[in-house]
Design a protein around this motif. Structure first.
Motif, short mmCIF file in Angstrom:
data_model
loop_
_atom_site.label_atom_id
_atom_site.label_comp_id
_atom_site.label_asym_id
_atom_site.label_seq_id
_atom_site.Cartn_x
_atom_site.Cartn_y
_atom_site.Cartn_z
N ALA A 40 35.61 -15.27 57.28
CA ALA A 40 34.79 -14.06 57.39
C ALA A 40 33.42 -14.29 56.79
O ALA A 40 32.39 -13.88 57.36
N ALA A 41 33.36 -14.96 55.65
CA ALA A 41 32.07 -15.24 55.01
C ALA A 41 31.24 -16.23 55.84
O ALA A 41 30.03 -16.06 55.98
N GLU A 42 31.89 -17.24 56.41
CA GLU A 42 31.18 -18.24 57.20
C GLU A 42 30.58 -17.64 58.47
O GLU A 42 29.50 -18.06 58.91
N LEU A 43 31.26 -16.69 59.07
CA LEU A 43 30.79 -16.12 60.34
C LEU A 43 29.42 -15.46 60.19
O LEU A 43 28.65 -15.41 61.14
N ARG A 44 29.11 -14.98 59.00
CA ARG A 44 27.81 -14.33 58.78
C ARG A 44 26.65 -15.30 58.95
O ARG A 44 25.52 -14.89 59.14
N TYR A 45 26.93 -16.59 58.86
CA TYR A 45 25.87 -17.59 58.89
C TYR A 45 25.81 -18.39 60.18
O TYR A 45 25.09 -19.38 60.24
#
Length: 85
Positions: free
Chosen positions: A61-66
């Motif tokens: 979920a955190a990686e998808l923001r980037y």
């Protein structure tokens, strides 16, 4: 394809034209991956590193923001549904 970027890379790095073209194609292919394919691939990779699902889904979920074109924010439940259907 993307000659201006290939030209920039050959001017600003020691890469030759063929190498620069291959780098551009690899990067474009990486970012062409759909959100669903990315989630599934990262889940497999992180699971292979011994992480458990709770850690995996938080990290994905955190990686998808980037991502280059960030998809809409997905809940942990939505991420699980992508992986497990």
């Amino acid at each position: 394809m993307h000659d201006d970027l290939v030209d920039h890379l050959t001017r600003s790095t020691p890469l030759g034209r063929g190498e620069a073209l291959r780098v551009v194609q690899d990067v474009l292919a990486y970012f062409d991956e759909t959100t669903e394919d990315y989630v599934r691939r990262r889940h497999r990779e992180l699971q292979g590193q011994g992480l458990v699902n709770a850690e995996i889904f938080e990290r994905v979920a955190a990686e998808l923001r980037y991502r280059a074109v960030a998809p809409p924010e997905l809940s942990l439940r939505q991420l699980r549904r992508i992986v497990y259907g």
